[in-house]
Design a protein around this motif. Structure first.
Motif, PDB file in Angstrom:
ATOM      1  N   GLU A  75       0.840  -1.203   0.000  1.00 57.45           N
ATOM      2  CA  GLU A  75       0.000   0.000   0.000  1.00 57.45           C
ATOM      3  C   GLU A  75       0.878   1.257   0.000  1.00 57.45           C
ATOM      4  O   GLU A  75       2.012   1.242   0.491  1.00 57.45           O
ATOM      5  CB  GLU A  75      -0.878   0.032   1.263  1.00 57.45           C
ATOM      6  CG  GLU A  75      -1.851  -1.109   1.384  1.00 57.45           C
ATOM      7  CD  GLU A  75      -3.236  -0.753   0.873  1.00 57.45           C
ATOM      8  OE1 GLU A  75      -3.341   0.186   0.050  1.00 57.45           O
ATOM      9  OE2 GLU A  75      -4.197  -1.406   1.294  1.00 57.45           O
ATOM     10  N   CYS A 116       1.176   0.144  10.097  1.00 55.16           N
ATOM     11  CA  CYS A 116      -0.282   0.107  10.195  1.00 55.16           C
ATOM     12  C   CYS A 116      -0.870   1.461   9.814  1.00 55.16           C
ATOM     13  O   CYS A 116      -0.309   2.509  10.145  1.00 55.16           O
ATOM     14  CB  CYS A 116      -0.727  -0.245  11.612  1.00 55.16           C
ATOM     15  SG  CYS A 116      -0.015  -1.767  12.268  1.00 55.16           S
ATOM     16  N   ASN A 172      -6.955  -6.382   8.867  1.00 57.03           N
ATOM     17  CA  ASN A 172      -7.220  -4.946   8.976  1.00 57.03           C
ATOM     18  C   ASN A 172      -7.592  -4.549  10.397  1.00 57.03           C
ATOM     19  O   ASN A 172      -8.207  -5.326  11.139  1.00 57.03           O
ATOM     20  CB  ASN A 172      -8.372  -4.543   8.054  1.00 57.03           C
ATOM     21  CG  ASN A 172      -7.954  -4.506   6.597  1.00 57.03           C
ATOM     22  OD1 ASN A 172      -6.804  -4.764   6.266  1.00 57.03           O
ATOM     23  ND2 ASN A 172      -8.899  -4.187   5.730  1.00 57.03           N
ATOM     24  N   LEU A 228      -6.369   4.631   5.983  1.00 56.08           N
ATOM     25  CA  LEU A 228      -6.252   3.201   5.764  1.00 56.08           C
ATOM     26  C   LEU A 228      -6.467   2.429   7.065  1.00 56.08           C
ATOM     27  O   LEU A 228      -5.980   2.819   8.128  1.00 56.08           O
ATOM     28  CB  LEU A 228      -4.857   2.866   5.232  1.00 56.08           C
ATOM     29  CG  LEU A 228      -4.479   3.469   3.873  1.00 56.08           C
ATOM     30  CD1 LEU A 228      -2.998   3.256   3.605  1.00 56.08           C
ATOM     31  CD2 LEU A 228      -5.322   2.852   2.759  1.00 56.08           C
ATOM     32  N   SER A 229      -7.163   1.317   6.956  1.00 58.12           N
ATOM     33  CA  SER A 229      -7.282   0.387   8.085  1.00 58.12           C
ATOM     34  C   SER A 229      -6.341  -0.796   7.906  1.00 58.12           C
ATOM     35  O   SER A 229      -6.185  -1.607   8.823  1.00 58.12           O
ATOM     36  CB  SER A 229      -8.728  -0.121   8.213  1.00 58.12           C
ATOM     37  OG  SER A 229      -9.107  -0.828   7.034  1.00 58.12           O
ATOM     38  N   SER A 230      -5.692  -0.885   6.759  1.00 58.61           N
ATOM     39  CA  SER A 230      -4.844  -2.032   6.454  1.00 58.61           C
ATOM     40  C   SER A 230      -3.510  -1.952   7.187  1.00 58.61           C
ATOM     41  O   SER A 230      -3.085  -0.903   7.664  1.00 58.61           O
ATOM     42  CB  SER A 230      -4.599  -2.125   4.946  1.00 58.61           C
ATOM     43  OG  SER A 230      -3.870  -0.990   4.512  1.00 58.61           O
ATOM     44  N   GLY A 267     -10.100   2.801   9.863  1.00 62.40           N
ATOM     45  CA  GLY A 267      -9.039   3.438   9.105  1.00 62.40           C
ATOM     46  C   GLY A 267      -8.562   4.696   9.825  1.00 62.40           C
ATOM     47  O   GLY A 267      -9.374   5.459  10.353  1.00 62.40           O
TER      48      GLY A 267
END
Length: 582
Positions: free
Chosen positions: A399, A416, A443, A425-427, A447
């Protein structure tokens, strides 16, 4: 590597050609050239020029074994430093006697690098007799930092009373509680009770008795037969009891000797950031948090020019600062703050301009991941080797991420959240240096960017951050064994762009930005209770700061609250800490 003439002279020595003297050690003869030994040893220079006659050819030496003399002669000819753990002490003593300065320095360096729980007391005692201040200090520091493991050893029990007193009165003594010190004293006395019982009145006042729990103090100290039978000890006990009854009181860092906190094993540094949502930069402001006194101390280096440091990492007793910002645009430099000398140094610049990058250290290397180049959030990553002062690019993330947060855990780099240019982002993903690949993990529930991520007690915690302009107080813990996040107790207040660190078994969050303004407050999370509690606030409110935890320094006192006591008050007002200690 020895130069050509050295090799020639050594070859002549080995062939016993053109030699003009013999060193005889225990009936073993070493044919040498006097001029060569005179060049490396003050002893031999005096022996050949002042303490003997020119006609003398054989010099009998009794102060070293043949093996040690062989090493000294080899060093004189070709600079060979064949120091190992079997010969280091004997070689050190011989080098001290023969004044072979270069080889003695090599011995000191080797012993300093190989200090252990088995040899640290031997080396400390050795360097008190054969004076080497630097190594003596290193050995002493090692002992006090590993006191709990060392205090039951036979070598500890053989210490003199003067050596024991020097150890237990040291602020640097690292112990979980003072009961360990008291019990070590009892073991030391019990090793030779007839000789040592009388020393109890000298030793007991060096124990920080008022830092013990009241229960332990009453049961084990006050009711100890040896203490009860000694009038001087009883006076010490009564003083400690009054301190325990009244609570430990400190005024501006002035403590009673029986209640003075010892230096902590680790200190948290808060560096850089922005003040009050304005363009005012406080990047050259460094505050240190002393967990044992719940106190912040200003340790700013005023000679360094002002910039905003967006990420810092502690490595090899230095703090590295990345992503500088002068309030207008990013800067490309990286700086190293030497904690021993309090000086700043420039190091190699990163290959890529990275604002809001994530920085962490793993296995002696520094990893800089993602960030923003004033156009895009980045996937790229690079690694710095302090030994070569060189950066190399490595595998890009899956990402794009800026304002993410990273940590290291079990040989991996975890990162993170963050912002990818479109949204939060939550990934999360991790990088393995072994496989040189990034792998996505589960995840987070929300986010967020501007969060704090840190390894803590076998899990990875993701704390706070911002989502769609709103600061969050959410806290989640990731368990790598089951690849799952679990929500835990949220922080008391929402915050983003804050500092984070683990000190003394607690997770601390420092400063940051809530939805309205910058913050100076600090709170900590304790795993046993699962609750957040307040800690002393910083002296400056700031967001965009970064924190790191420093440890293992011989000069830890430089970054801690002063340890003055009521019998030795500070001489001037400026010696006092910047902020009061409750």
């Amino acid at each position: 590597m020895p130069h050509g003439s050295s090799l020639v002279f050594n070859e002549l020595r080995l062939k016993e050609e053109l030699c003009d003297a013999v060193i005889r050690v225990q009936n073993e003869d070493f044919h040498i050239h006097r001029i060569i030994l005179s060049g490396c040893s003050e002893y031999f220079r005096c022996l050949f020029t002042r303490w003997s006659q020119p006609r003398d050819q054989v010099y009998k030496i009794d102060q070293a074994s043949p093996d040690i003399m062989r090493l000294i002669i080899k060093f004189a000819y070709i600079g060979s430093e064949e120091v190992n753990q079997q010969n280091m002490e004997e070689l050190y003593i011989a080098c001290d006697f023969f004044k072979v300065t270069g080889l003695m320095e090599a011995c000191c360096s080797f012993m300093g690098d190989h200090l252990s729980k088995d040899n640290c007391i031997d080396i400390w005692q050795l360097t008190e007799t054969f004076v080497s201040p630097k190594l003596n200090s290193e050995a002493f520091h090692f002992i006090v930092q590993h006191f709990t493991e060392i205090c039951g050893s036979f070598k500890f029990l053989k210490l003199s009373v003067q050596q024991l007193l020097k150890l237990i009165k040291a602020d640097e003594l690292l112990v979980r509680d003072e009961a360990i010190v008291f019990e070590a004293i009892l073991c030391w006395i019990d090793h030779s009770p007839e000789e040592r019982t009388t020393y109890i009145s000298q030793i007991l006042p060096k124990v920080r008795l008022a830092l013990m729990t009241p229960e332990y103090f009453t049961t084990n100290v006050r009711n100890n037969k040896m203490v009860m039978c000694n009038t001087e000890c009883q006076d010490t006990v009564e003083t400690a009891q009054s301190l325990l009854d009244d609570g430990i009181v400190s005024s501006l860092g002035i403590y009673h000797p029986l209640a003075c906190p010892r230096l902590p094993a680790s200190i948290l540094l808060a560096i850089g950031g922005w003040n009050k949502n304005s363009v005012a930069v406080v990047a050259n402001s460094i505050e240190a948090y002393d967990v044992s006194t719940d106190c912040w101390v200003n340790v700013t280096n005023t000679e360094e020019e002002t910039h905003s440091n967006e990420a810092v990492v502690f490595l090899n007793r230095s703090v590295y600062c990345f992503g500088d910002h002068d309030g207008i645009e990013p800067l490309t430099r990286v700086r190293r703050f030497d904690l021993a000398t309090h000086t700043w140094h420039k190091v190699a610049q990163m290959k890529t301009w990275r604002w809001f990058a994530s920085i962490t250290a793993l296995n002696g290397r520094i990893y800089a991941v993602g960030g923003y180049d004033q156009q895009n959030s980045l996937r790229t990553a690079e690694c710095y080797n302090p030994e070569t002062n060189h950066w190399i690019m490595f595998t890009s993330m899956i990402e794009r991420r800026s304002q993410a947060s990273s940590t290291t855990f079990q040989g991996r780099v975890y990162i993170c959240g963050g912002f990818d240019g479109h949204g939060s982002l939550s990934s999360a993903e991790y990088y393995s240096p072994e496989t040189k690949e990034w792998t996505m993990i589960a995840n987070m529930s929300v986010g967020r960017y501007g969060l704090g991520v840190i390894a803590f007690e076998e899990q990875i915690y993701a704390v706070g951050g911002k989502n769609e302009g709103t600061s969050l107080n959410i806290t989640e813990a990731y368990n790598p064994r089951i690849n799952s996040w679990q929500t835990v107790t949220p922080m008391r207040r929402p915050r983003c762009n804050f500092g984070i660190g683990v000190v003394d078994g607690r997770l601390f969050v420092i400063g940051g930005l809530n939805s309205f303004t910058t913050m100076s407050d600090v709170e900590s999370y304790e795993l046993n209770t699962g609750e957040w509690s307040e800690a002393m606030s910083m002296g400056i409110s700031r967001s965009g700061l970064s924190c790191c935890v420093i440890s293992g320094l011989t000069n830890m006192a430089d970054y801690a609250a002063p340890r003055h006591n009521s019998l030795d008050p500070p001489s001037v007002l400026t010696d006092l800490p910047l902020y009061d200690i409750d």
